[in-house]
Design a protein around this motif. Structure first.
Motif, mmCIF file in Angstrom:
data_model
loop_
_atom_site.group_PDB
_atom_site.id
_atom_site.type_symbol
_atom_site.label_atom_id
_atom_site.label_comp_id
_atom_site.label_asym_id
_atom_site.label_seq_id
_atom_site.Cartn_x
_atom_site.Cartn_y
_atom_site.Cartn_z
ATOM 1 N N TYR A 83 45.671 49.174 46.147
ATOM 2 C CA TYR A 83 45.456 48.540 44.836
ATOM 3 C C TYR A 83 44.174 47.711 44.818
ATOM 4 C CZ TYR A 83 50.360 49.798 45.097
ATOM 5 O OH TYR A 83 51.529 50.489 45.307
ATOM 6 N N GLU A 84 43.093 48.305 45.338
ATOM 7 C CA GLU A 84 41.826 47.576 45.384
ATOM 8 C C GLU A 84 41.270 47.308 43.996
ATOM 9 O OE1 GLU A 84 39.505 51.749 46.411
ATOM 10 O OE2 GLU A 84 39.156 50.000 47.659
ATOM 11 N N GLY A 85 41.491 48.221 43.038
ATOM 12 C CA GLY A 85 41.003 47.991 41.683
ATOM 13 C C GLY A 85 41.611 46.759 41.037
ATOM 14 N N PRO A 86 42.944 46.634 41.002
ATOM 15 C CA PRO A 86 43.544 45.431 40.437
ATOM 16 C C PRO A 86 43.177 44.155 41.189
ATOM 17 C CG PRO A 86 45.153 47.202 40.504
ATOM 18 C CD PRO A 86 43.938 47.699 41.231
ATOM 19 N N LYS A 87 43.038 44.239 42.507
ATOM 20 C CA LYS A 87 42.616 43.060 43.272
ATOM 21 C C LYS A 87 41.208 42.629 42.857
ATOM 22 C CE LYS A 87 45.366 44.158 47.397
ATOM 23 N NZ LYS A 87 45.283 44.605 48.817
ATOM 24 N N THR A 88 40.347 43.619 42.621
ATOM 25 C CA THR A 88 38.996 43.301 42.169
ATOM 26 C C THR A 88 39.028 42.675 40.783
ATOM 27 O OG1 THR A 88 38.081 45.093 43.494
ATOM 28 C CG2 THR A 88 36.715 44.272 41.703
ATOM 29 N N MET A 89 39.918 43.174 39.931
ATOM 30 C CA MET A 89 40.093 42.549 38.607
ATOM 31 C C MET A 89 40.476 41.080 38.732
ATOM 32 S SD MET A 89 42.188 45.124 36.164
ATOM 33 C CE MET A 89 42.380 43.734 35.056
ATOM 34 N N LEU A 90 41.400 40.784 39.648
ATOM 35 C CA LEU A 90 41.832 39.399 39.830
ATOM 36 C C LEU A 90 40.668 38.535 40.301
ATOM 37 C CD1 LEU A 90 44.100 37.304 39.878
ATOM 38 C CD2 LEU A 90 44.633 38.044 42.219
ATOM 39 N N VAL A 118 38.947 35.237 38.255
ATOM 40 C CA VAL A 118 38.676 33.914 38.823
ATOM 41 C C VAL A 118 37.187 33.590 38.739
ATOM 42 C CG1 VAL A 118 38.799 32.513 40.911
ATOM 43 C CG2 VAL A 118 40.665 34.087 40.364
ATOM 44 N N ALA A 119 36.354 34.574 39.079
ATOM 45 C CA ALA A 119 34.906 34.345 39.069
ATOM 46 C C ALA A 119 34.394 34.042 37.664
ATOM 47 C CB ALA A 119 34.186 35.553 39.650
ATOM 48 N N ALA A 120 34.812 34.833 36.687
ATOM 49 C CA ALA A 120 34.324 34.652 35.322
ATOM 50 C C ALA A 120 34.704 33.281 34.771
ATOM 51 C CB ALA A 120 34.875 35.757 34.426
ATOM 52 N N ALA A 121 35.913 32.822 35.096
ATOM 53 C CA ALA A 121 36.341 31.507 34.611
ATOM 54 C C ALA A 121 35.540 30.381 35.251
ATOM 55 C CB ALA A 121 37.827 31.308 34.891
ATOM 56 N N GLY A 135 34.886 27.551 45.403
ATOM 57 C CA GLY A 135 36.118 27.457 44.636
ATOM 58 C C GLY A 135 36.689 28.816 44.285
ATOM 59 N N VAL A 136 35.830 29.760 43.927
ATOM 60 C CA VAL A 136 36.289 31.111 43.589
ATOM 61 C C VAL A 136 36.995 31.742 44.781
ATOM 62 C CG1 VAL A 136 35.490 33.468 43.110
ATOM 63 C CG2 VAL A 136 34.620 31.545 41.759
ATOM 64 N N GLU A 137 36.410 31.611 45.948
ATOM 65 C CA GLU A 137 37.031 32.214 47.140
ATOM 66 C C GLU A 137 38.395 31.597 47.418
ATOM 67 O OE1 GLU A 137 35.598 33.635 51.570
ATOM 68 O OE2 GLU A 137 34.688 31.837 50.703
ATOM 69 N N LEU A 138 38.487 30.284 47.303
ATOM 70 C CA LEU A 138 39.758 29.610 47.539
ATOM 71 C C LEU A 138 40.823 30.026 46.533
ATOM 72 C CD1 LEU A 138 38.666 25.925 48.334
ATOM 73 C CD2 LEU A 138 39.777 27.533 49.903
ATOM 74 N N ILE A 191 46.056 36.237 34.135
ATOM 75 C CA ILE A 191 45.387 35.137 34.836
ATOM 76 C C ILE A 191 44.012 34.885 34.227
ATOM 77 C CG2 ILE A 191 44.264 34.538 37.028
ATOM 78 C CD1 ILE A 191 47.258 33.973 37.020
ATOM 79 N N ARG A 192 43.316 35.959 33.845
ATOM 80 C CA ARG A 192 42.002 35.790 33.203
ATOM 81 C C ARG A 192 42.138 34.938 31.945
ATOM 82 N NH1 ARG A 192 37.261 38.535 33.268
ATOM 83 N NH2 ARG A 192 38.176 40.113 34.624
ATOM 84 N N GLU A 193 43.129 35.239 31.125
ATOM 85 C CA GLU A 193 43.314 34.473 29.896
ATOM 86 C C GLU A 193 43.585 33.001 30.192
ATOM 87 O OE1 GLU A 193 45.424 38.338 27.728
ATOM 88 O OE2 GLU A 193 46.532 36.445 27.960
ATOM 89 N N ARG A 194 44.459 32.757 31.153
ATOM 90 C CA ARG A 194 44.844 31.387 31.464
ATOM 91 C C ARG A 194 43.696 30.595 32.095
ATOM 92 N NH1 ARG A 194 49.425 29.631 28.928
ATOM 93 N NH2 ARG A 194 51.002 31.258 28.899
ATOM 94 N N LEU A 195 42.984 31.214 33.020
ATOM 95 C CA LEU A 195 41.868 30.520 33.656
ATOM 96 C C LEU A 195 40.766 30.222 32.658
ATOM 97 C CD1 LEU A 195 41.527 32.479 37.032
ATOM 98 C CD2 LEU A 195 42.357 30.145 36.736
ATOM 99 N N THR A 196 40.473 31.194 31.794
ATOM 100 C CA THR A 196 39.430 30.993 30.789
ATOM 101 C C THR A 196 39.788 29.841 29.868
ATOM 102 O OG1 THR A 196 38.825 33.335 30.873
ATOM 103 C CG2 THR A 196 38.154 32.088 28.919
#
Length: 433
Positions: free
Chosen positions: A261-268, A272-275, A300-303, A342-347
């Motif tokens: 599931y590398e694609g969804p992991k990359t999405m996650l 985090v990065a975009a936010a 912070g993104v890595e953490l 998570i994208r919605e919430r972080l943003t």
């Protein structure tokens, strides 16, 4: 990357940015080096073994140094080995990286290079270079043929690596020391990197608690507070730069993203990065993403990505007990939906923190708030940093393409969004640490 994420009819899905790479042939000198190394070892008599051992480490220094010059870093080389070879190759790779590292003064390596060597536990454990091969063979119970084969396979694998976009200076290049860090006050917390800001140490502690708690509501509040602190840290850095006290420019780091599931992991990771005002480019063939942003934001993104990935894995393993919930389609859809939510919430959390800061509400390192005068420099400073990151992406990756991640299981999608809601970033209650 990941600009859209929506449930579809089995054909829709989010888009992921990837670097376009030319088809490159293996460097002849790299393969020749591997062959010479293996041949020397096989042809050596017992009396020649010490000389061959010393020569092999010399060959390896050249091979590893070529990789550094081509943009690779210690964690990257180990990741390549872990993905395609065996544990004995991995042990050999770490040793060869440690041996090559003796050529470079510690002060000439940047912070992340040191961190990678420490995480790999890359240390010279053998008494002398003449004794290395014998000691390694004894430690791993290898005969001469097996050891020569492992060396040949390892060096051949590294010799075939193409040049990639650098994410920092190679040893011996200008700018080795990397960005200056503001030191933490007091002793470092467990797991913290030496010299990291106190706020980053607090974020690390909050996320560690979020991963370990058995109570979703507590994990939610802890993760929310961590994102608030990350956003405030980024805002403080932007204002520092606007005042002319910080001359940092965008930097980059690579984060491993492997199957399944590398694609969804990359999405996650992209969520985090975009936010946090960073950009992500996926190198699928090598199993990593390059994250581009300002140095404090990258930490912070890595953490946060690592923590949310742990939380997502726990939630996925608990999601239902039926047969369908263990299917590949369910798990893929679960993780895509989790990343989208998570994208919605972080943003939303970042937008709220930015709005508060623009109004003069400042979040202290201890998690409490103070009222300051509104600073009209903030929004232009944040916009300038975002533009600088985009420019750096264009410089490092002049050609990008998009790949769509498929979503085909509605039940998995619903379960993933529900899990992300449990890790949602709302609530502003004080978390004592």
């Amino acid at each position: 990357m990941g600009k859209r994420a929506q449930q579809g009819d089995g054909n829709a899905g989010p888009l992921l940015e990837q670097a376009v790479r030319p088809v490159l042939t293996a460097p002849d000198e790299g393969l020749d080096l591997a062959l010479d190394t293996g041949a020397s070892l096989l042809a050596a008599s017992a009396g020649q073994w010490p000389a061959v051992s010393r020569a092999v480490l010399g060959y390896a220094d050249t091979a590893v140094g070529r990789c550094w010059s081509a943009g690779w870093r210690p964690a990257d080389l180990v990741r390549v080995v872990r993905r395609g070879l065996k544990p004995v190759h991995l042990a050999l790779a770490v040793d060869l990286i440690a041996a090559e590292g003796r050529r470079h003064p510690a002060a000439s390596l940047d912070r992340r290079w040191h961190e990678q060597l420490r995480e790999l536990e890359a240390e010279v454990w053998w008494p002398t270079d003449e004794q290395y091969l014998g000691a390694f063979a004894h430690r791993h119970r290898l005969d001469r043929f097996a050891l020569a084969t492992a060396l040949l396979e390892l060096l051949r694998s590294w010799g075939r690596l193409p040049p990639i976009a650098p994410v920092g200076p190679a040893p011996g290049q200008p700018g080795q020391a990397g960005p200056v860090r503001r030191p933490a006050a007091g002793p470092p917390r467990p797991g913290a990197s030496a010299g990291e800001p106190r706020m980053l140490a607090r974020i690390r502690a909050l996320l560690a608690k979020a991963e370990s708690t058995e109570f979703p509501e507590e994990a939610e509040a802890l993760t929310a507070k961590a994102q608030q602190l990350m956003a405030q840290h980024s805002i403080d850095d932007a204002l520092l730069a606007a005042a002319g006290a910080d001359r940092n420019t965008p930097a980059a780091l690579r984060i491993g993203v492997d199957n399944p599931y590398e694609g969804p992991k990359t999405m996650l990771l992209d969520a985090v990065a975009a936010a946090n005002r960073c950009r992500v480019v996926w190198a699928k063939e090598f199993g990593f993403c390059t994250v581009i942003g300002f140095d404090g934001d990258l930490d912070g993104v890595e953490l946060l990505y690592t923590s949310l990935l742990v939380q997502a894995t726990h939630a996925l393993n608990k999601a239902g007990s039926g047969k369908d919930s263990r299917s590949k389609a369910f798990r893929q859809s679960f993780l895509v939906a989790y990343a989208a939510r998570i994208r919605e919430r972080l943003t939303a959390a970042t937008e709220r923190a930015t709005s508060d800061a623009a109004a003069g509400r400042h979040l202290r390192e201890d998690g409490t708030e103070e009222q300051l005068l509104p600073d009209e420099r903030l929004l232009p400073a944040l916009a300038a940093r975002s533009a600088a990151v985009d420019d750096e992406v264009g410089r490092l990756f002049p050609k990008l393409v998009s790949q769509r991640v498929r979503v085909s299981d509605g039940e998995g999608w619903a379960a993933g969004r529900a899990a992300a809601d449990r890790a949602a970033l709302h609530g502003r209650g004080e978390i004592h640490n």
